[in-house]
Design a protein around this motif. Sequence first.
Motif, PDB file in Angstrom:
ATOM      1  N   GLY A 464       0.873  -1.128  -0.609  1.00 37.91           N
ATOM      2  CA  GLY A 464       0.034   0.066  -0.297  1.00 37.91           C
ATOM      3  C   GLY A 464       1.165   0.872  -0.038  1.00 37.91           C
ATOM      4  O   GLY A 464       0.376   2.451  -0.113  1.00 37.91           O
ATOM      5  N   GLN A 465       1.918   1.249   0.148  1.00 44.83           N
ATOM      6  CA  GLN A 465       3.080   2.655   0.332  1.00 44.83           C
ATOM      7  C   GLN A 465       3.865   3.063  -1.475  1.00 44.83           C
ATOM      8  O   GLN A 465       3.257   2.348  -1.980  1.00 44.83           O
ATOM      9  N   ARG A 466       3.361   3.441  -1.641  1.00 45.72           N
ATOM     10  CA  ARG A 466       3.627   4.208  -2.933  1.00 45.72           C
ATOM     11  C   ARG A 466       4.904   4.775  -2.901  1.00 45.72           C
ATOM     12  O   ARG A 466       6.276   4.694  -2.277  1.00 45.72           O
ATOM     13  N   VAL A 467       5.607   4.336  -4.229  1.00 43.41           N
ATOM     14  CA  VAL A 467       6.792   5.157  -5.372  1.00 43.41           C
ATOM     15  C   VAL A 467       6.769   5.942  -5.908  1.00 43.41           C
ATOM     16  O   VAL A 467       5.214   5.403  -6.886  1.00 43.41           O
ATOM     17  N   THR A 468       8.258   6.507  -6.453  1.00 43.32           N
ATOM     18  CA  THR A 468       7.703   7.526  -7.228  1.00 43.32           C
ATOM     19  C   THR A 468       8.850   6.886  -8.628  1.00 43.32           C
ATOM     20  O   THR A 468      10.354   6.722  -7.737  1.00 43.32           O
ATOM     21  N   LEU A 469       8.084   7.102  -9.564  1.00 43.06           N
ATOM     22  CA  LEU A 469       9.384   6.501 -10.362  1.00 43.06           C
ATOM     23  C   LEU A 469      10.480   7.170 -11.298  1.00 43.06           C
ATOM     24  O   LEU A 469       9.795   8.100 -11.065  1.00 43.06           O
ATOM     25  N   THR A 470      11.700   7.006 -11.454  1.00 38.91           N
ATOM     26  CA  THR A 470      12.413   8.245 -12.023  1.00 38.91           C
ATOM     27  C   THR A 470      12.981   7.881 -13.073  1.00 38.91           C
ATOM     28  O   THR A 470      14.317   8.583 -13.244  1.00 38.91           O
ATOM     29  N   GLY A 471      12.744   6.860 -13.980  1.00 35.42           N
ATOM     30  CA  GLY A 471      13.170   6.287 -15.836  1.00 35.42           C
ATOM     31  C   GLY A 471      13.656   4.798 -15.505  1.00 35.42           C
ATOM     32  O   GLY A 471      14.233   4.716 -16.616  1.00 35.42           O
ATOM     33  N   GLY A 472      14.595   4.886 -15.036  1.00 31.23           N
ATOM     34  CA  GLY A 472      15.342   3.820 -15.174  1.00 31.23           C
ATOM     35  C   GLY A 472      14.227   2.736 -15.712  1.00 31.23           C
ATOM     36  O   GLY A 472      13.424   2.190 -14.332  1.00 31.23           O
ATOM     37  N   LYS A 473      14.640   1.479 -16.282  1.00 32.83           N
ATOM     38  CA  LYS A 473      14.379   0.388 -16.109  1.00 32.83           C
ATOM     39  C   LYS A 473      15.427  -0.522 -17.190  1.00 32.83           C
ATOM     40  O   LYS A 473      15.752  -0.538 -17.946  1.00 32.83           O
ATOM     41  N   SER A 474      15.263  -2.293 -16.801  1.00 34.91           N
ATOM     42  CA  SER A 474      16.616  -2.691 -16.880  1.00 34.91           C
ATOM     43  C   SER A 474      15.274  -4.403 -16.535  1.00 34.91           C
ATOM     44  O   SER A 474      14.725  -4.867 -15.445  1.00 34.91           O
ATOM     45  N   GLY A 475      14.662  -4.721 -17.598  1.00 39.12           N
ATOM     46  CA  GLY A 475      13.848  -5.762 -17.725  1.00 39.12           C
ATOM     47  C   GLY A 475      12.502  -5.428 -17.206  1.00 39.12           C
ATOM     48  O   GLY A 475      11.678  -4.932 -17.645  1.00 39.12           O
ATOM     49  N   THR A 476      12.045  -6.366 -16.026  1.00 38.86           N
ATOM     50  CA  THR A 476      11.023  -5.962 -15.320  1.00 38.86           C
ATOM     51  C   THR A 476      11.214  -5.554 -14.475  1.00 38.86           C
ATOM     52  O   THR A 476      10.342  -5.129 -13.170  1.00 38.86           O
ATOM     53  N   TRP A 477      12.197  -4.869 -13.764  1.00 40.44           N
ATOM     54  CA  TRP A 477      13.000  -4.385 -12.716  1.00 40.44           C
ATOM     55  C   TRP A 477      12.714  -2.688 -13.191  1.00 40.44           C
ATOM     56  O   TRP A 477      13.033  -2.099 -14.415  1.00 40.44           O
ATOM     57  N   VAL A 478      12.262  -0.994 -12.274  1.00 38.93           N
ATOM     58  CA  VAL A 478      12.413  -0.249 -12.007  1.00 38.93           C
ATOM     59  C   VAL A 478      12.871   0.256 -11.229  1.00 38.93           C
ATOM     60  O   VAL A 478      12.985  -0.515 -10.398  1.00 38.93           O
ATOM     61  N   GLN A 479      13.135   1.768 -11.693  1.00 36.44           N
ATOM     62  CA  GLN A 479      14.042   2.540 -10.441  1.00 36.44           C
ATOM     63  C   GLN A 479      12.920   3.329  -9.955  1.00 36.44           C
ATOM     64  O   GLN A 479      12.220   4.249 -10.597  1.00 36.44           O
ATOM     65  N   VAL A 480      12.902   3.759  -8.785  1.00 40.57           N
ATOM     66  CA  VAL A 480      12.137   4.222  -7.729  1.00 40.57           C
ATOM     67  C   VAL A 480      12.645   5.299  -6.802  1.00 40.57           C
ATOM     68  O   VAL A 480      13.763   4.947  -6.415  1.00 40.57           O
ATOM     69  N   LYS A 481      12.178   6.100  -6.030  1.00 39.65           N
ATOM     70  CA  LYS A 481      12.486   6.839  -5.110  1.00 39.65           C
ATOM     71  C   LYS A 481      11.227   6.582  -4.142  1.00 39.65           C
ATOM     72  O   LYS A 481      10.042   6.683  -4.408  1.00 39.65           O
ATOM     73  N   TYR A 482      11.645   5.745  -3.022  1.00 41.33           N
ATOM     74  CA  TYR A 482      10.966   5.716  -1.816  1.00 41.33           C
ATOM     75  C   TYR A 482      11.566   6.446  -0.814  1.00 41.33           C
ATOM     76  O   TYR A 482      12.332   6.173   0.030  1.00 41.33           O
ATOM     77  N   GLY A 483      10.516   7.630  -0.542  1.00 40.88           N
ATOM     78  CA  GLY A 483      10.717   8.797   0.567  1.00 40.88           C
ATOM     79  C   GLY A 483      12.163   9.378   0.434  1.00 40.88           C
ATOM     80  O   GLY A 483      11.731   9.868  -0.803  1.00 40.88           O
ATOM     81  N   THR A 484      13.427   9.053   1.098  1.00 42.70           N
ATOM     82  CA  THR A 484      14.859   9.904   0.654  1.00 42.70           C
ATOM     83  C   THR A 484      15.222   8.814   0.333  1.00 42.70           C
ATOM     84  O   THR A 484      16.934   9.623  -0.049  1.00 42.70           O
TER      85      THR A 484
END
Length: 495
Positions: A464-484
Motif C-alpha cells: 500500500g506504500q507509494r513510490v515514484t518512478l525515476t525513469g530507469g528500467k531494466s527488464g521487469t525492474w524499474v528505478q524508483v524513489k521511496y521517501g529519501t
Amino acid sequence: MKFHPTRTIMSAAAVMTLALGALVAGPPATAAIPLPTAAADSSLAKALKWVNPLKADTYRFSSTHGPRCIPVIGGSTFHLGQDLGAANNAPIYAAASGKVSKLRSGTSNLSGYIVIDHNDNGRKIQTAYYHMWSAFTHVKLGQTVKAGQQIGRVGNSGPSTAPHLHFEVWDGAWYGGAAVEPVSWLKRKGVDMKGDASLVYPDYTPTLCTYYAAKATALKSTPSSTASTLRTLSANAVLVSKPGTLTNGYVPVTSGGVTGWVERYAVSPRRLGTVAPVSSVIIPTITHKASQGVGFRTTAALNLRSRPQTGTVLKTVPKAATVVGVGAATRDLAWMKVRSGSTTAWASTKYLKRIVAAPAAVKTVASLRGQTYTIQTNLFLRKAAVTGATMKMMSKGTKAVGTGKATLNGGWVQIKHGSMTGWASAAHLKKSAPKPVVKTATTAVNLRKGASTRHTVVATVRKGQRVTLTGGKSGTWVQVKYGTKSGWMSAKYLR
C-alpha cells in the motif's frame, strides 16, 4: 489589384511591385453595406469546401483589402480584394464549387475577369478573379465548376504593372452586395492565403496621401460638377488627402490651405513631367526575418546591386544560381538583400524563387506523445517538416503538446498549439519536466541497489506504500524513489 471608379486606392509601396487594377464602373460597395437576402440556387445548396485560388508557395501576398492612396490617375481609393503576384499564365482555380456568371477578356486598358456564383449553405456568395487576358480558356458562361478546378490563367490585363491575381469575395451580388475581406473569409473556411504565400509584403497604409493635380482643375466646394469653385488649381499643384475617401467620383483634398473636392481623373499620385534620378530616390528598407537564411533560385541571369534599385552592379549571378536571404528587404519587397558567395547585395525579387525543400522522413516516438513544450522564441507553426508554408506564429513562452511524431534526424517535431496541429523546429522547443509517475506496492517488496535479487536490500516497501518512478528500467525492474531512498524493485509488484 483592381480599381473601380467609385472606389478608393492602395499604398504607393504596393504599386511598385504589383498591379494597378481594372477601371470598371459599378455602384459603391464596402463591407458596411447591409447584406442582401437573395434567393439561393437550390441546385448548389450545401456547405461548401473552399480552396486557395492559386497553388501554395507560387505567389506573393501583396496589396490587401481596404483603404489606400491612389496609385494611378483615375484609380480608386479602396481596394476591394487581395492581390497575389504570380508568374504569367500560372493556373487560377475556383475557390469553391459554383456557376460561372460573368466573363470578360482583358485588354491593355480593361481587366479581364471571371465571376462565379456560390451557394454556401444557403447564403449567396460570389467570387471574382481579375487580370487574365482571356476569360474563356477554361470555362464558359453558365458552366458549373468544382472547388480546385482550373478556371483560367494569371495575366496582366488592364492597368497592371505585373502578372497577378486580384481576388474578391462578395456577400450577396457582385457590386450589389458587400465586398468581404477575402483573407479572413477564407481563413474561417480553413484556407490560409497569407500562410501559403512564398513572400508576404508588409501591409502599409499611410495616414495621408500626397497627390498632384494632373491638369489645371477646379477645387469644388462639394463633390459635384455643379458645385461652386473655391479656386482653380494649376497642373502639379500639391494635393493632400486621406486614404480611402472618394464620393461621387470626387476626392476630398487640401491644397494651399484650402479644402475642397477634385474630380478623380484630375488627381495624380506623382508629379507630371518630372522623373527623379534613380540615384536620388531613397527607398525605405525593413527587417524581413522571413527571408533570413532562406535559399532562393534565380529565374534569370541576375545583377546584384549596391542599393535596392537599378544602379551599381556588384556581381552578376547566372540563371538557376542559389542565393541566400540575409533578412532585409524594401518595404514593398520589390528588392531583397541576399548573399552569393562572399558578396552581400540587393536583388530584384522578380527574379527570385524560394527553394522549397522536401519534408524529411517522419518516425513515431512514443515518448514524445503528450510531451509538453515551451516555445522559446516567436516561432512559425508549419504545415510540413520543412521551412515552407506557415499556419500561424506561436508566441514566445506559450505551450504546445507533442503528438508523438518527429523527423528521423529529430530536427522537426509535430505539436498541437491551441486548436492547430503542425510542425515546429525542435531547436526552439524546450521540453517541460514530465509529471512524476507514482505507483503503489501490491505487497511488501524489497527495494534494492540494483535491478536483481543479487543486489543489497536498501529498504522494504510495505504493501500500500507509494513510490515514484525515476525513469530507469531494466527488464521487469524499474528505478524508483521511496521517501529519501532510491533503488530498484520489480514492476510486477506495483500498480
